[in-house]
Every structure is written in structure tokens, then in C-alpha cells.
Scaffold this active site. Structure first.
Site, short mmCIF file in Angstrom:
data_model
loop_
_atom_site.label_atom_id
_atom_site.label_comp_id
_atom_site.label_asym_id
_atom_site.label_seq_id
_atom_site.Cartn_x
_atom_site.Cartn_y
_atom_site.Cartn_z
N ASP A 176 0.86 -1.18 0.00
CA ASP A 176 0.00 0.00 0.00
C ASP A 176 0.90 1.23 0.00
O ASP A 176 2.07 1.15 0.39
CB ASP A 176 -0.87 -0.05 1.27
CG ASP A 176 -1.68 1.22 1.46
OD1 ASP A 176 -2.28 1.69 0.48
OD2 ASP A 176 -1.71 1.73 2.60
N ASP A 196 -0.16 5.02 0.95
CA ASP A 196 -0.36 5.98 2.03
C ASP A 196 -0.30 5.29 3.39
O ASP A 196 -1.11 4.41 3.68
CB ASP A 196 -1.73 6.67 1.89
CG ASP A 196 -1.82 7.51 0.63
OD1 ASP A 196 -0.94 8.35 0.44
OD2 ASP A 196 -2.76 7.30 -0.15
MG LIG Z 1 -2.93 3.12 3.66
#
Ligand SMILES: [Mg+2]
Length: 245
Positions: free
Chosen positions: A16, A18
Site C-alpha cells: 500500500d 499511504d
Molecule cells: Mg494506507
């Protein structure tokens, strides 16, 4: 377990963006709060019930933008029309609210810049040195620009972000489809891939996709919730997983 802190049969790592690679989770949380609080205050007046960090974790974090708006509004029994993706920021539609949130995020990123987690960058170097393949799997439509701004685009063999997901009509997290697409593009079975996520919706996606290993990254003190949502292990920084030189 290998020197990377992963089971022997893991050949690919799906990250992922962020909150795992970049310190942007805080920026997103703040933008969501600013947008929703303004909307709720306008709607309910001084009595409004503010958007909380629990709302962020449960209904918004990790999901595609429009899904985040819909899921939170549903939790408050508020029904808005979807509107159009081009709705002006702040229009009283799902896309209008989402566009306002995006405007706030981009403002904050322009002002403050984006910072990467050093522990993650070192771990990525290590993963690639061991010959594992890598993908970035993000709901963000700004993923590519963010990776470029921190000079990290070269770490990833495959990118499945908000733009690619829209093109391929893939439902976002908590559905596993974006992670599954990344594994397929890398030519590995989900059982041979590890998922690295900081969002509860990302844990759900990892579990639903039957991935070989799910690493929860806890930046905000939600270790128990990450385990409840399917993490095999929870770390505060990827440096904890193994050698990072
Ligand atoms: Mg995230």
C-alpha cells in the site's frame, strides 16, 4: 522465515502507498475530517457530530475516495446522490464531497510536501536485492505523482492505483481485486504474495484474497484492530521485519 521476515514461499510483495510507503495517512485523515466536518456543520448546525478518527479507521481509510464518502455517510444514515465525477468540489453529492477532500489533500501536499518512511525504503531495497518482485497497490489516483516526488517509482515492478483500477473496473479495498490484479501482473499466485497495509480495509482485502502473508503496519496504535481484521503479523515499521541493509 527468511531474512526478510517472510515465509519461505513468498515471491512477491504488494505494498500500500499511504501510511506504508509515505507519511500521507495523517494528511488524508486531516483532509477527510475538514471536509466532513464542514459538510456536517452546514447540514446539522452547531449540534453536528464531528467526524472522528474511529470513523476514519472504520469507514474511510484505504477505500477508494467515493466508497469512503458513501460508507461514512451510510454510517450516519445520510443519503446523497452520487452525482458526477466532475462535480465541483463541495457539491452536495458523493463525488462533490470526494473532490473537495482531494482538493484539500493536494493543497496540503503542495504546501508541506510528501515524506517517505525510511524503514520502508530500506526494506524495499532489501526485498529487491533478494530477487522478490514488487507492486504498489493504492486506491489513490495521485499514486504516480507521489512516488515520483519521493523518487521511489523504480522500486515497483507493477502499479495498481486508482487510475488503473478505474480503467480495469476493479472494485477497491476492502475487495481483494486490486491486490489480485497486482499478483497476476507479477505472475505469482496470491499464496506466494505478501500484502503490506496500514488500513483495516486493506487487512480485509488481504484476507479475502487468501494471500500468503498479511503484514499490518501500525502507525497510529491500532495493533489489535489490525490483527482482528486478518494480519498475520503487525509491525510499527518495516525495519522490524528483518535485515534492512
Ligand atoms: Mg494506507
Amino acid at each position: 522465515m527468511t531474512q526478510l521476515g517472510l515465509p519461505e514461499d513468498i515471491h512477491a510483495c504488494l505494498f500500500d502507498l499511504d501510511g506504508v510507503v509515505t507519511r500521507t495517512a495523517v494528511v488524508h485523515a486531516a483532509a477527510w475530517k475538514e471536509m466532513f466536518d464542514a459538510f456536517l456543520r452546514e447540514r446539522d448546525g452547531a449540534e453536528y457530530r464531528p467526524f472522528t478518527s474511529a470513523d476514519y479507521d472504520e469507514y474511510v481509510d484505504g477505500r477508494p475516495r467515493a466508497d469512503g464518502v458513501r460508507t461514512f455517510l451510510a454510517s450516519r444514515s445520510i443519503d446523497l446522490p452520487d452525482g458526477d465525477p466532475d462535480d465541483p468540489p463541495g457539491a452536495e453529492t458523493v463525488h462533490g464531497l470526494g473532490n473537495r477532500k482531494n482538493e484539500l489533500v493536494l493543497e496540503k501536499i503542495r504546501t508541506d510536501g510528501v515524506e517517505a518512511y525510511d524503514g520502508t525504503l530500506r526494506y524495499l531495497e532489501s526485498v529487491r536485492a533478494h530477487g522478490l518482485s514488487t507492486a504498489i497497490v493504492s486506491s489513490s489516483a495521485n499514486c504516480r505523482d507521489v512516488l515520483r516526488s519521493i523518487g521511489a517509482e523504480h522500486f515497483f515492478d507493477v502499479r495498481i492505483d486508482g487510475v488503473v483500477a478505474a480503467e480495469r473496473k476493479l472494485p477497491g479495498k476492502p475487495h481483494p481485486d486490486t491486490f489480485l490484479a497486482a499478483a497476476e501482473d507479477l505472475g505469482v499466485d496470491p499464496s506466494e504474495a505478501a500484502v503490506f497495509e496500514d488500513a483495516l480495509a486493506g487487512m480485509d482485502a488481504g484476507r479475502a484474497g487468501r494471500f500468503g502473508y498479511v503484514v499490518g503496519v501500525d502507525r497510529v496504535g491500532q495493533t489489535d484492530a489490525l490483527y482482528r481484521h486478518g494480519a498475520d503479523i503487525v509491525v510499527q515499521d518495516l525495519a522490524e521485519l528483518g535485515e534492512t541493509e
